[in-house]
Each structure stands twice: as structure tokens, then as C-alpha cells.
Design a protein around this motif. Structure first.
Motif, PDB file in Angstrom:
ATOM      1  N   TYR A   1      10.070 127.195  25.970  1.00 23.48           N
ATOM      2  CA  TYR A   1      10.375 126.253  27.054  1.00 23.48           C
ATOM      3  C   TYR A   1      10.073 126.838  28.431  1.00 23.48           C
ATOM      4  O   TYR A   1      10.100 126.127  29.426  1.00 23.48           O
TER       5      TYR A   1
ATOM      6  N   SER B   1      15.419 123.962  27.035  1.00 24.91           N
ATOM      7  CA  SER B   1      16.046 124.973  26.186  1.00 24.91           C
ATOM      8  C   SER B   1      17.567 124.938  26.326  1.00 24.91           C
ATOM      9  O   SER B   1      18.118 124.300  27.231  1.00 24.91           O
TER      10      SER B   1
ATOM     11  N   CYS C   1      12.977 129.281  21.147  1.00 23.16           N
ATOM     12  CA  CYS C   1      13.175 128.511  22.384  1.00 23.16           C
ATOM     13  C   CYS C   1      12.563 129.197  23.601  1.00 23.16           C
ATOM     14  O   CYS C   1      12.571 128.632  24.697  1.00 23.16           O
TER      15      CYS C   1
ATOM     16  N   ASP D   1      15.055 131.904  24.781  1.00 23.16           N
ATOM     17  CA  ASP D   1      15.202 131.708  26.218  1.00 23.16           C
ATOM     18  C   ASP D   1      16.607 132.201  26.610  1.00 23.16           C
ATOM     19  O   ASP D   1      17.420 132.543  25.761  1.00 23.16           O
TER      20      ASP D   1
ATOM     21  N   GLY E   1      16.044 121.153  22.150  1.00 20.51           N
ATOM     22  CA  GLY E   1      15.810 122.595  21.996  1.00 20.51           C
ATOM     23  C   GLY E   1      15.038 122.932  20.741  1.00 20.51           C
ATOM     24  O   GLY E   1      13.917 122.468  20.528  1.00 20.51           O
ATOM     25  N   GLU E   2      15.653 123.746  19.890  1.00 25.62           N
ATOM     26  CA  GLU E   2      14.987 124.234  18.683  1.00 25.62           C
ATOM     27  C   GLU E   2      14.720 123.145  17.642  1.00 25.62           C
ATOM     28  O   GLU E   2      13.981 123.362  16.688  1.00 25.62           O
TER      29      GLU E   2
END
Ligand code: SF4
Ligand code: SF3
Length: 538
Positions: A423, A280, A420, A393, A256-257
Motif C-alpha cells: 500500500y 493498509s 500490506c 506496512d 487491506g490484506e
């Protein structure tokens, strides 16, 4: 409970019987209680008469307030026992200040039992603010403060602090119990955007500890060793874990991040940082079972895990989940990750999700190094428009809008992103314009500052105002950090921001009206209509 701080709040009104995020009624009440007492600390700190005997050094208290407020941000902490500990500590800090005549209940409230916290929810949560506009503006401010605490805490662990920011956090919290007009409360909300810009700048400078990001292709395949997956936003945790796993036969992956770590030179030195696994936060339940190894949550977003991988969840910092192993910080700031490393050694290697490579690292330094080329492309009409599609997200189906929007953009449009939200479109293979990737990913939501710097520098180089650039904002929000980033953009004078998929539920009709009238804020609608509204022509 009553919570409406995130975009997925029930019926876009508020969660009242357990959160859509999985937060229980009781944990939500505990969070309200912590927020209430934190505001009591702030009130006592700010309203002491001259000469009052106040605590001499409040640096430990300041760190605590920032951490506790961060813990109440969406998808950070689901563990009631941690909030019980925060509450007790908050009361102790508050009671170290002298009483003030006529002080609000938050300055003296002490729950006598657990039931007191759960039952009294109506008296201490945000619904206790009766005036709808006052509640709306204070909610917006509180959510921005939560985002601010998240970013500030990341900067603080990397040794960057700023007392002016901490003072604003207290000022904002205390305002809950003060008399203010609509205009004064709205001004405080806008001030949070201004201070938010300072926090993002502070964090940007703190992250330089790991070197300036470079545009980087990130492997999304897997290696043969067992692995540890690191998610959230805390680069320092990842760095410490990488040091402790060197030579141990255990690989490390970002999720993810954390993707941006691969673009920092300091992280490129670790051969066992294999790549990024999964997409994400919203897809955790589908993707985490096949990782096979332990998962370290350094911050949000934590989705309450099913039994398939519950036993492999580790938390640290503000994050918490009942029965998950929590790795605490030692007094010197270090952490001992031996328990998670031992767990990894017993696990199978991850299974490939076959996601292909990703490109990240387009922070302001990397993009501005390309400025002459970008400007030339703009002047030659090869780049016609930039659209900032930063943010979060989420799980809702309507977020497919952002994928469709990215796909429908003409080939001469560049997407600037962070957070995010990317994504939804960073695997579409949108290509490049004469070597400049069409999706320029600055990194985490923490790196949103980069997008502002890029816009400002582009405007300067072209001799125009930011508002005159062929630049539009179509922001996806989910949690409170995105609220702060949104307010930062407003405070910087950016108008006509499009925001979605739903408007924040805390906005009263009057507050929404103010945002529309003064800033041209608009909700997103359909892809073709929004393209037209943002002046993007095919
Ligand atoms: Fe509901 Fe969001 Fe609050 Fe969770 S954080 S309880 S989903 S509003
Ligand atoms: Fe994402 Fe949770 Fe907001 Fe950092 S990881 S942007 S939602």
C-alpha cells in the motif's frame, strides 16, 4: 510487561509500560503467561520417558496451541478475558501429561490469582531468559513460531494439515527450557525458516480451494447498499460471509490484506462483493469512520478503535477486543454471521474514499503463465532488474522511504510484492513494461511463497542460480509473520536481504553479527544509497 516483538516497539528497545500498539500491560502479562504454559505443554510432550502414559489423541490440543500462539501475535487480540480462558485451557492440556523429574517451572506453574500473573511477569516473560544471546535467539524463534501458527491455522481451517509442522512448533517451544549452545539455537532458528517454507507451501495449496488467482483490476469505489467490511487474512471467513449475505441487500467489501480475494475465481462469482475499501491497516482510524457499516476482523491487524466506530467492530477466530462482538466457530467449522448482517442493515452505505483501481493476483501461477513474455523482455534488456519489496506496512513516518524507493526505481525495474507493504506504492501508477505491470502483487503476506517460486522458476528458465538473477530484496517488516518470511528466505539461501525500517529489537550484537556475516543481511539507509547497494542503476 516487556514486549519487543514488532517493529514499532518503544524506542526500538521494548514496550514496558503499555504497548505502542495499544496492548495494555495486563494483557501483555497474560500473553506471556499463555506462552509460558504453552512451552510447558511442549516440554512435557517432548521429554516424556518411553512408555509414559501420554494423551492418545492430541489433535484438539494441537489446534488449540496453534490458535493460542497466533492470538499473541501483534494486533490480533487485546482482550484479557480471552487470554484468561486460553491460560486455563493450556494448564488443563499440560496437566494431562505425567510430571517429569526435574521439569522446568512452566510445567507446574499455576497462578493463584490475577495478580500472580501481573506481578510475576518478570519470572515468566522473555526477560527471565538471562543470557542475552539465548534470549535473542529464542525470541527470534518464538516470533517465527507465532508467524508459523498464523499461516498454519489458515491452512488448517481449509482442511490442510501436516503433523511435521506441528511437531516443530512443539520442538521450538520446548527449546526455551533446554540447554543449547549458540550454534544449536541459531540452527533451530534456521530450521524454523525451512519449516516456514513448508507452511507457506501448505497454505498456497490450501488457498487453491478458491481457484488459482488471476491478475485482476479491483474496484475501489462504493455501491449504494449498506456494507460489511472484511479485514485480516482469513479467506474462509470472507467466503462464508459472502454466502450468508447473498440476496440480503447488504454488500461486502475487502480491506487491506483481503484485497487478493478479488483475484480468486471463486470470489468473482459474488456480485455483491463490490470492491476494496481503504488502504493498509495503519490507516484504519482515518478510513473506517466513513465506511459507516460494521467491520469484521478475521485476523491482524486490529488498531484499537476510537469511539466513532468502536460499536461496529466484530471479531472472529484468534482476534479479540474488549466488548466487541465475537463470532465463534461452531463444531462443524461454520460461523453464524447473522449479528453482523443485522447490524449492517441499520447502517448507511459507505462513503467513497476515491482511491481508484488496484491491481492484484500476480501469484506464481499467473506470473509463470506470462513467463515466456517476461523472459523475452529480460533477454531484450527491457526488464533490467526485479526487486522484492514484500512485507508489512506500519504507522511510522519513515515508511515513506518505501514510496520514495518505488518512485525512484528506473522504469525497467519490476517490483514483486506481497503483504500490506504494497500500500506504500500500489497507487503510484507505476505503469507496465510492454503489458507486464511494474508492480506484481502476489497477494497477502500469506502468499509470499509465490515470490520464492517465481524467483526459482525464473532462475531455472534462464539457466542460472537464484543468487545470479538480477533480483534484490528490500523487505519491510512489522510483525512476526514477516520475521518468519525473512527466515524462510534465509533458509532458501537468499543472501544480502535489505530489511527495515528498523532491525528487530530482539537481535543481540552477536546474533546480528551472525546474520551479517553469514547472510549479508543489511539494514536499509537512504533511497540513493540503497539503490547503489542493491545494484540498481539508473
Ligand atoms: Fe510493543 Fe509491538 Fe509488543 Fe505491541 S506488539 S507491545 S507495540 S512490541
Ligand atoms: Fe500486514 Fe498487519 Fe504484516 Fe499480512 S496486516 S502483512 S502487518
Amino acid at each position: 510487561m516487556f514486549c519487543q516483538q514488532c517493529e514499532e516497539t518503544a524506542r526500538n528497545l521494548g514496550c514496558t509500560a503499555g504497548g505502542v500498539c495499544g496492548k495494555s500491560n495486563d494483557t501483555a502479562c497474560y500473553q506471556d503467561a499463555v506462552n509460558f504454559v504453552l512451552s510447558g505443554i511442549a516440554y512435557r510432550r517432548i521429554h516424556q520417558p518411553k512408555g509414559a502414559k501420554i494423551p492418545a489423541n492430541t489433535s484438539a490440543q494441537d489446534t488449540f496451541v496453534v490458535e493460542a500462539l497466533f492470538a499473541t501475535l501483534t494486533n490480533v487480540n487485546f482482550d484479557e478475558s480471552r487470554f484468561d480462558a486460553y491460560l486455563k485451557k493450556a494448564i488443563a492440556y499440560r496437566d494431562a501429561y505425567p510430571q517429569i523429574p526435574g521439569e522446568p517451572k512452566a510445567c507446574s506453574w499455576v497462578p493463584k490469582s490475577r495478580e500472580d500473573i501481573i506481578i510475576l511477569d518478570g519470572g515468566i516473560g522473555l526477560l527471565s531468559i538471562e543470557d542475552p544471546n539465548e534470549r535473542s535467539l529464542f525470541s527470534l524463534l518464538l516470533f517465527a513460531l507465532k508467524g508459523m501458527c498464523a499461516y498454519y491455522s489458515h491452512a488448517e481451517v481449509l482442511g490442510k494439515t501436516d503433523p511435521a509442522i506441528v511437531n516443530f512448533i512443539y520442538k521450538g517451544l520446548a527449546s526455551r527450557f533446554e540447554k543449547h549452545s549458540f550454534g544449536e539455537r541459531a540452527a533451530l532458528v534456521m530450521e524454523s525458516g525451512k519449516v516456514g517454507a513448508q507452511v507457506l507451501a501448505l497454505l498456497d495449496s490450501a488457498n487453491k480451494r478458491y481457484g488459482v488467482t488471476e491478475i485482476t483490476n479491483v474496484n475501489c469505489g462504493v455501491g449504494k447498499n449498506p456494507g460489511i467490511l472484511v479485514t485480516g487474512h482469513d479467506l474462509k471467513d470472507l467466503y462464508m460471509l459472502l454466502r450468508q449475505t447473498e440476496g440480503k441487500g447488504v454488500d461486502v467489501y475487502t480491506h487491506g490484506e483481503m484485497l487478493i480475494a478479488h483475484a480468486h475465481p471463486c470470489f468473482k462469482k459474488f456480485p455483491h462483493l463490490i470492491g476494496n475499501y481503504g488502504t493498509s491497516w495503519a490507516n484504519q482510524k482515518a478510513e473506517f469512520p466513513s465506511f459507516n457499516g460494521p467491520i469484521l476482523f478475521t485476523t491482524n491487524c486490529l488498531v484499537p478503535p476510537p469511539d466513532t466506530y468502536k460499536g461496529r467492530i466484530y471479531t472472529t477466530g484468534s482476534v479479540g477486543f474488549p466488548n466487541a462482538v465475537h463470532i465463534p466457530e461452531k463444531p462443524d467449522g461454520s460461523k453464524d454471521f447473522s449479528s453482523i448482517i443485522a447490524c449492517a442493515k441499520k447502517c448507511d452505505p459507505p462513503k467513497d474514499l476515491e482511491c481508484g483501481d488496484l491491481v492484484t493476483g500476480a501469484g506464481h501461477d499467473a506470473v509463470l503463465a506470462l513467463a515466456p513474455k517476461v523472459l523475452d523482455l529480460v533477454k531484450r534488456g527491457k526488464i533490467k532488474h526485479f526487486v522484492v519489496m514484500a512485507g508489512c506496512d506500519g504507522r511510522h513516518k519513515e515508511r515513506a522511504y518505501y514510496t520514495e524507493f518505488a518512485k525512484a526505481l528506473p522504469k525497467d525495474v519490476i517490483i514483486l510484492t506481497a503483504g500490506c507493504a504494497k500500500y506504500r506504492y500500489n497507487r503510484l501508477g507505476l505503469g507496465d513494461i510492454e503489458g507486464i505491470p511494474r508492480v506484481l502483487d502476489a497477494g497477502q503476506c500469506n502468499d509470499s511463497y509465490s515470490l520464492v517460486v517465481i524467483a526459482q522458476e525464473l532462475a531455472k528458465a534462464l539457466g542460472v542460480e537464484v543468487g545470479e538473477l538480477p533480483l534484490s530484496f528490500n523487505i519491510a517488516w512489522y510483525e512476526q509473520k514477516a520475521i518468519l518470511v525473512f527466515l524462510v528466505l534465509l533458509a532458501l539461501g537468499i543472501k544480502n536481504i535489505m530489511i527495515g525500517p528498523n532491525l528487530p529489537a530482539c537481535l543481540s550484537p552477536d546474533v546480528l553479527n551472525m546474520l551479517v556475516k553469514e547472510f549479508g543481511v543489511q539494514p536499509n539507509t537512504t533511497v540513493p544509497e540503497d539503490m547503489k547497494k542493491l545494484g540498481i542503476t539508473r
